[in-house]
Scaffold this active site. Structure first.
Site, mmCIF file in Angstrom:
data_model
loop_
_atom_site.group_PDB
_atom_site.id
_atom_site.type_symbol
_atom_site.label_atom_id
_atom_site.label_comp_id
_atom_site.label_asym_id
_atom_site.label_seq_id
_atom_site.Cartn_x
_atom_site.Cartn_y
_atom_site.Cartn_z
ATOM 1 N N GLU A 58 -19.508 10.640 -13.648
ATOM 2 C CA GLU A 58 -19.083 9.281 -13.318
ATOM 3 C C GLU A 58 -19.388 8.312 -14.449
ATOM 4 O OE1 GLU A 58 -17.399 8.154 -10.589
ATOM 5 O OE2 GLU A 58 -17.172 10.275 -10.127
ATOM 6 N N CYS A 221 -0.141 5.393 -9.175
ATOM 7 C CA CYS A 221 -0.071 3.927 -9.102
ATOM 8 C C CYS A 221 -0.613 3.333 -10.398
ATOM 9 C CB CYS A 221 -0.867 3.436 -7.893
ATOM 10 S SG CYS A 221 -0.521 1.722 -7.440
ATOM 11 N N CYS A 228 6.305 5.294 -7.594
ATOM 12 C CA CYS A 228 6.228 4.995 -6.161
ATOM 13 C C CYS A 228 6.767 6.142 -5.294
ATOM 14 C CB CYS A 228 6.983 3.708 -5.855
ATOM 15 S SG CYS A 228 6.227 2.238 -6.603
ATOM 16 N N CYS A 231 4.095 8.611 -4.225
ATOM 17 C CA CYS A 231 2.896 8.047 -3.599
ATOM 18 C C CYS A 231 2.889 8.304 -2.098
ATOM 19 C CB CYS A 231 2.840 6.545 -3.866
ATOM 20 S SG CYS A 231 1.399 5.741 -3.131
ATOM 21 N N CYS A 237 3.659 0.619 1.648
ATOM 22 C CA CYS A 237 3.270 -0.246 0.532
ATOM 23 C C CYS A 237 4.130 -1.509 0.527
ATOM 24 C CB CYS A 237 3.418 0.500 -0.789
ATOM 25 S SG CYS A 237 2.942 -0.491 -2.223
#
Length: 414
Positions: A58, A221, A228, A231, A237
Site C-alpha cells: 500500500e 473509471c 463506461c 463498468c 451511474c
C-alpha cells in the site's frame, strides 16, 4: 511467471450484456461480483492477509504504478522479510533499496512505522483502521485498506481513484477541495459498504469490495475517457447518464507550480565520485547526491583552483509535484592525488548551498487520500546545507540511496 496472466484470461465485462438481475444489485454487490470475475488478481500482495506485506504494498503503490512496484516489492521482501527485519535495518539501507521509487518520505516513514510496530506493538500491526492511522506514513484511507484486506474490518477507503468512482456514480456536486464536501463523501462511502452475504465471512466481501473499487478507478473509471461500457455501475451511474462523467469529481483548487534552477558538481577522482548526504528535511532528504550550487558562478568560484578538467554537461529538467527543477551539471575530472588540504576544501563544499524560497501550494492527496506533511517533492524551499560528504567508488554506487535523476545521470555517463 507473468503475474498478470490470471487477469489476461478473464473475460471483459460488458454492461450492455448485463442481465436485469445484475442491474438490480446494490452498488457494493456489483463491485464485489465484478472484481471476482473481471478485476485484477494474482498480484503478490493480493495472495496474502499478512499485514506487513499488505502495508508494504500500500505504501509503495502511493502515486506509483503497479508495474514499477512489483520489482521493488520483491526486493524489499528478500532484504527485509519481516517488520522486525525492516525495523532493525539502518535507515541508509532502506533508502538505498528505495532509490528510484521516488517520494522518499514514504521510505523514511516506512522505517519509522516498522520501528514503532516493533517497539510499541510487540511486532504486530494494530488490527483496526483507527489504530493503524496513528502510525507514521499511514493516513485514513491507507489504514482502512490494510484493515479491510487483513482483518476484514468494515471500513471505507477514499483514495483518489475511489473519489472519482463514487462522485461519478452519484454525480456528487460537492467540491472535494473543500473539507466539508470531502467529509460528506467519507460518510457516503461508509454508507455504501457491503454487508456479509449469507454463508460468507465479512472479510471476504470487504477484501473483494475494497480491491474492486481500486480496480475500477485504475482500469475502468479513469480520469480521461472512462470505459463506461465496461463498468458494473453502468446502469446506475448518474454522471454517465448525463453524458458528462469527466466533469466529476468537482475540484476547484488547482495546484500552482513553481520553478527552480540549480547547478550540480560532478567531482570525479579516478574511479571515485564525491557525493554529499542531503539534510534530514527538504528535497531528497537523507539521500546521497552531487553537491548543489545556486549559480554557475558560485560553482566555478569554488573549484577554480583545483587541478582538473572541467566539462559543462547538458542540463536536464526534473519534474516534481510542486515545481520544475532545471539542473545543470559541471563535471570536474580531478588530476592526480587529493592532498589533505584539498580534501578539507572538498569537504566544505556543502556550505555554499543556500536556501531559496519557492512559491507553491500544499500537495494533493496521494493515491489513498493521505497527505504527507512535507514530501520530498513538495518541499517549499531548498534543503538546508548538508554537512556530510564521502568518496564512493563506482562499484559501490549500486548500494547507495541516490535520487533517481542523479543515478540516471551517473549511469548514462559511467
Amino acid at each position: 511467471m507473468d503475474l498478470f496472466s490470471a487477469d489476461a484470461h478473464r473475460p471483459p465485462f460488458s454492461a450492455r450484456e448485463a442481465t436485469p438481475a445484475w442491474n438490480a444489485l446494490p452498488f457494493a454487490e456489483r463491485v464485489i461480483a465484478w472484481q471476482r470475475s473481471h478485476g485484477r488478481s494474482g498480484l503478490p500482495w493480493q495472495l496474502t492477509r499478512d499485514p506487513y506485506r499488505v502495508w508494504l504494498s500500500e505504501i509503495m503503490l502511493q502515486q506509483t504504478q503497479v508495474t514499477t512496484v512489483l520489482g521493488y516489492y520483491e526486493r524489499f521482501l528478500q532484504r527485509f522479510p519481516t517488520v522486525a527485519a525492516l525495523a532493525a535495518a539502518p535507515s541508509e539501507d532502506v533508502l538505498a533499496l528505495w532509490s528510484g521509487l521516488g517520494y522518499y518520505a514514504r521510505a523514511r516513514n516506512l522505517h519509522r512505522c516498522a520501528q514503532a510496530v516493533v517497539a510499541d506493538h510487540g511486532g504486530e500491526f494494530p488490527r483496526s483502521a483507527e489504530r493503524l492511522a496513528e502510525l507514521a506514513g499511514i493516513g485514513r484511507s491507507t489504514a482502512a485498506a490494510i484493515a479491510a484486506f487483513c482483518f476484514g474490518e468494515r471500513v471505507a477507503i477514499l483514495d483518489g481513484n475511489v473519489k472519482r468512482v463514487l462522485t461519478r456514480v452519484l454525480a456528487y456536486e460537492g467540491d472535494i477541495a473543500q473539507s466539508a464536501s470531502e467529509k460528506a463523501l467519507w460518510a457516503i462511502a461508509g454508507e455504501l459498504l457491503p454487508v456479509a452475504p449469507a454463508g460468507e465471512p465479512l472479510h471476504a466481501a470487504m477484501s473483494a469490495y475494497t480491491q474492486g473499487l481500486m480496480d475500477l478507478g485504475a482500469t475502468v473509471c479513469t480520469i480521461r475517457r472512462p470505459a463506461c461500457d465496461a463498468c458494473p455501475a453502468h446502469a446506475m451511474c448518474v454522471a454517465r447518464a448525463s453524458g458528462m462523467p469527466e466533469k466529476f469529481p468537482v475540484k476547484t483548487r488547482k495546484l500552482k507550480r513553481g520553478k527552480r534552477a540549480g547547478v550540480l558538481l560532478w567531482l570525479q577522482q579516478k574511479d571515485r565520485i564525491w557525493l554529499v548526504r542531503r539534510a534530514d528535511s527538504g528535497v531528497w532528504a537523507q539521500l546521497w547526491s552531487l553537491p548543489e550550487f545556486d549559480t554557475a558562478l558560485a560553482l566555478e568560484h569554488a573549484v577554480e583552483h583545483w587541478p582538473g578538467t572541467l566539462e559543462w554537461m547538458a542540463p536536464f529538467k526534473h519534474v516534481l509535484t510542486h515545481f520544475d527543477w532545471m539542473l545543470q551539471p559541471l563535471k570536474l575530472q580531478w588530476h592526480g592525488a587529493v592532498s589533505a588540504e584539498q580534501q578539507r576544501e572538498i569537504g566544505s563544499l556543502a556550505a555554499v548551498n543556500a536556501a531559496t524560497a519557492i512559491v507553491a501550494e500544499p500537495g494533493e492527496a496521494d493515491v489513498h487520500g493521505d497527505v504527507e506533511p512535507v514530501d520530498d517533492d513538495a518541499e517549499l524551499s531548498v534543503a538546508p546545507p548538508v554537512t556530510e560528504g564521502r568518496w564512493f567508488a563506482r562499484a559501490d554506487l549500486e548500494g547507495v540511496g541516490i535520487p533517481s535523476p542523479i543515478r540516471k545521470l551517473l549511469d548514462a555517463a559511467l
